[in-house]
Design a protein around this motif. Structure first.
Motif, PDB file in Angstrom:
ATOM      1  N   ARG A   1      -5.008 -26.349 -12.103  1.00 32.23           N
ATOM      2  CA  ARG A   1      -6.015 -26.183 -11.064  1.00 32.23           C
ATOM      3  C   ARG A   1      -5.720 -24.936 -10.233  1.00 32.23           C
ATOM      4  O   ARG A   1      -4.583 -24.617  -9.933  1.00 32.23           O
ATOM      5  N   MET A   2      -6.799 -24.274  -9.857  1.00 27.76           N
ATOM      6  CA  MET A   2      -6.728 -23.114  -8.969  1.00 27.76           C
ATOM      7  C   MET A   2      -8.034 -23.068  -8.211  1.00 27.76           C
ATOM      8  O   MET A   2      -9.086 -23.460  -8.752  1.00 27.76           O
ATOM      9  N   THR A   3      -8.022 -22.614  -6.980  1.00 30.32           N
ATOM     10  CA  THR A   3      -9.254 -22.465  -6.216  1.00 30.32           C
ATOM     11  C   THR A   3      -9.709 -21.016  -6.251  1.00 30.32           C
ATOM     12  O   THR A   3      -8.926 -20.098  -6.546  1.00 30.32           O
ATOM     13  N   ARG A   4     -10.963 -20.815  -5.940  1.00 31.17           N
ATOM     14  CA  ARG A   4     -11.485 -19.448  -5.867  1.00 31.17           C
ATOM     15  C   ARG A   4     -10.784 -18.675  -4.761  1.00 31.17           C
ATOM     16  O   ARG A   4     -10.549 -17.469  -4.902  1.00 31.17           O
ATOM     17  N   VAL A   5     -10.458 -19.337  -3.666  1.00 34.58           N
ATOM     18  CA  VAL A   5      -9.733 -18.678  -2.580  1.00 34.58           C
ATOM     19  C   VAL A   5      -8.380 -18.180  -3.064  1.00 34.58           C
ATOM     20  O   VAL A   5      -7.955 -17.055  -2.753  1.00 34.58           O
ATOM     21  N   GLU A   6      -7.683 -18.998  -3.839  1.00 32.19           N
ATOM     22  CA  GLU A   6      -6.389 -18.592  -4.384  1.00 32.19           C
ATOM     23  C   GLU A   6      -6.545 -17.413  -5.343  1.00 32.19           C
ATOM     24  O   GLU A   6      -5.728 -16.481  -5.346  1.00 32.19           O
ATOM     25  N   LEU A   7      -7.597 -17.453  -6.153  1.00 29.65           N
ATOM     26  CA  LEU A   7      -7.847 -16.333  -7.054  1.00 29.65           C
ATOM     27  C   LEU A   7      -8.138 -15.061  -6.271  1.00 29.65           C
ATOM     28  O   LEU A   7      -7.605 -13.985  -6.585  1.00 29.65           O
ATOM     29  N   ALA A   8      -8.963 -15.165  -5.237  1.00 23.06           N
ATOM     30  CA  ALA A   8      -9.291 -13.987  -4.430  1.00 23.06           C
ATOM     31  C   ALA A   8      -8.055 -13.405  -3.764  1.00 23.06           C
ATOM     32  O   ALA A   8      -7.937 -12.181  -3.600  1.00 23.06           O
ATOM     33  N   GLU A   9      -7.112 -14.248  -3.374  1.00 22.16           N
ATOM     34  CA  GLU A   9      -5.891 -13.761  -2.754  1.00 22.16           C
ATOM     35  C   GLU A   9      -5.067 -12.952  -3.752  1.00 22.16           C
ATOM     36  O   GLU A   9      -4.457 -11.932  -3.384  1.00 22.16           O
ATOM     37  N   ARG A  10      -5.052 -13.366  -5.004  1.00 22.19           N
ATOM     38  CA  ARG A  10      -4.335 -12.591  -6.030  1.00 22.19           C
ATOM     39  C   ARG A  10      -5.001 -11.230  -6.236  1.00 22.19           C
ATOM     40  O   ARG A  10      -4.317 -10.211  -6.390  1.00 22.19           O
TER      41      ARG A  10
ATOM     42  N   LEU B   1     -16.061  -8.246  -8.370  1.00 24.61           N
ATOM     43  CA  LEU B   1     -14.844  -8.405  -9.161  1.00 24.61           C
ATOM     44  C   LEU B   1     -14.332  -9.843  -9.115  1.00 24.61           C
ATOM     45  O   LEU B   1     -14.026 -10.442 -10.152  1.00 24.61           O
ATOM     46  N   VAL B   2     -14.219 -10.414  -7.923  1.00 19.55           N
ATOM     47  CA  VAL B   2     -13.724 -11.788  -7.818  1.00 19.55           C
ATOM     48  C   VAL B   2     -14.672 -12.744  -8.527  1.00 19.55           C
ATOM     49  O   VAL B   2     -14.239 -13.668  -9.224  1.00 19.55           O
ATOM     50  N   GLY B   3     -15.968 -12.531  -8.377  1.00 15.98           N
ATOM     51  CA  GLY B   3     -16.932 -13.408  -9.030  1.00 15.98           C
ATOM     52  C   GLY B   3     -16.805 -13.400 -10.531  1.00 15.98           C
ATOM     53  O   GLY B   3     -16.776 -14.460 -11.178  1.00 15.98           O
TER      54      GLY B   3
END
Length: 460
Positions: free
Chosen positions: A224-233, A269-271
């Motif tokens: 599991r990963m959240t979009r917020v966590e992905l955006a932080e990376r 990009l994040v999307g």
């Protein structure tokens, strides 16, 4: 805000030419429509119903008082990976509420589950048509509408459910807005490229101390990963999300390389990475039994400050023929359309690139059905919401084509848009001469946004 609607209404108030004395639907089955409270973005005298189809999808129906006898059955975009909720169709109804104001009845649903599945969603869309027909009788016209990924769904439904058991045409016409029309095997490969290119530069998706996995998986099953966590990376690697003055030279270089090679915009990009993470996980792990539908083995990446190093170091992967075949069966299109079809697409759409239209045009032409397809394009860098007059224009153009045999072209649609501006705010930005180049989608992801000063067209 919502408006209370009486449960004992009859269709006589609507004024539809074919249903002038028909009663409101009876609850003859668990999936039959039940009177619902209309949202306040609809005309004051509209009437609404909602329900849940037998296969599980939640739906809403709206019928205006001045019903023109035509029904729009809407296929929503996504795919939405979360579990469907009863109120989800209201977002789509609001986005296309101008159709109800123009006199169309509207029906839209979630699908039976979240996640990928074009044939599943196409079946659920046709089931919704049948729910309406069973409850209210067959309308004078039934129009199929697909938005974004729903364009793939609607185009598939138009092929699979074009005729009934006696050979009669089911869908009188089709409208595809900002559609993902290249088919499943083409539409997502650039996001597999993005995962590979991003990881080459950033090394944090996955991080070195995390479980390593083939990037085409999106995420391993159960992770599991959240979009917020992905955006932080993404922020850590590229500075996206930081003011430009706060980005390091290294972040700026990595961001420039990623965007130039893959052909996406910074604010998307994040999307796109989210699709290549969460949707890929659903597609691969839950729909394809862990098999890989993507390959970048022979791709030559270009546009970075050091293409040789990128191509030597990027992760490579090979598709599994069975995965490709299964994805093609589910989501690719034959082009065998049987009803008049009108599309609209922003030339600089940052989510579903305009090259989808070229791919669909070629597919329809190969099937010998080009006479049933009209494509229109606007000078917009939008995906989810073009202007209200533009949407009104394509539906009006389709109805004139069906009812009067007047096949539209870009000029006639633009004229209808200009007329609709007296009723709706929004620009008419049709490019009457544009035709997207043919070619593989991966090679066409270079439609960069134009400055706002160049997004001015007739009637703007």
């Amino acid at each position: 805000m919502f408006r209370i609607v009486s449960g004992g209404i009859a269709l006589a108030f609507i004024g539809a030419p074919f249903a002038a004395a028909q009663d409101a639907p009876a609850a003859s089955s668990p999936s039959a429509p039940a009177p619902a409270v209309c949202p306040d973005f609809l005309p004051q005298q509209a009437h609404c119903w909602s329900g849940q189809a037998a296969k599980g999808g939640y739906y809403w129906i709206a019928v205006p008082e001045n019903w023109n006898g035509a029904l729009i059955v809407h296929a929503h975009g996504g795919p939405r990976t979360g579990a469907p909720k009863a109120e989800d169709p209201l977002e789509d109804l609001e986005r296309f509420s101008m159709t109800v104001k123009e006199g169309f009845a509207w029906a839209g649903s979630t699908y039976r589950r979240g996640g990928y599945g074009v044939r599943m969603a196409a079946e659920d869309t046709d089931d919704l048509r049948q729910i309406f027909w069973d409850a209210f009788g067959r309308p004078r016209r039934t129009i199929l509408h697909g938005q974004s990924w729903g364009g793939n769904v609607a185009a598939k439904a138009a092929e699979l459910y074009a005729r009934d058991a006696e050979g009669r045409v089911v869908w009188d016409g089709v409208v595809l807005t900002s559609g993902v029309l290249a088919g499943g095997t083409e539409a997502y490969r650039f996001r597999a490229d993005l995962r590979a290119v991003y990881q080459y530069y950033c090394h944090n998706h996955p991080k070195a101390d995390e479980v390593q996995y083939p990037l085409w998986q999106g995420l391993p099953d159960g992770v599991r990963m959240t979009r917020v966590e992905l955006a932080e990376r993404v922020k850590t690697c590229t500075g996206v999300g930081l003011p430009e003055a706060e980005r390091s030279p290294e972040q700026k270089q990595r961001l420039a390389d990623i965007l130039n090679v893959v052909g996406v915009e910074e604010d998307q990009l994040v999307g796109h990475l989210a699709w290549a993470t969460f949707l890929f996980q659903d597609l691969v792990q839950h729909r394809l039994d862990g098999l890989n539908p993507f390959s970048n083995r022979d791709v030559v990446y270009a546009g970075s400050h050091d293409d040789a190093a990128l191509n030597a170091g990027v992760q490579r992967f090979d598709s599994d023929p069975m995965a490709v075949a299964r994805l093609a069966y589910d989501a690719d299109l034959s082009g065998l359309i049987v009803a008049p079809t009108v599309t609209i697409h922003g030339k600089y759409d940052p989510t579903a690139f305009v090259s989808h239209q070229a791919a669909y045009r070629e597919r329809v032409a190969a099937a010998g059905r080009s006479d049933l397809l009209v494509q229109t394009f606007t000078n917009e860098a939008e995906h989810s919401a073009l202007s209200a007059p533009e949407y009104v224009a394509v539906f009006e153009a389709l109805m004139a084509w069906i009812d009067q045999g007047a096949k539209p072209d870009a000029g006639s649609v633009a004229a209808l848009c200009a007329a609709a501006r007296s009723r709706y705010a929004g620009a008419c930005l049709f490019d009457e001469h544009y035709r997207p180049a043919t070619g593989r989608l991966r090679e066409a992801n270079t439609s960069k946004r134009k400055p706002s000063s160049e997004l001015i067209g007739p009637g703007a």
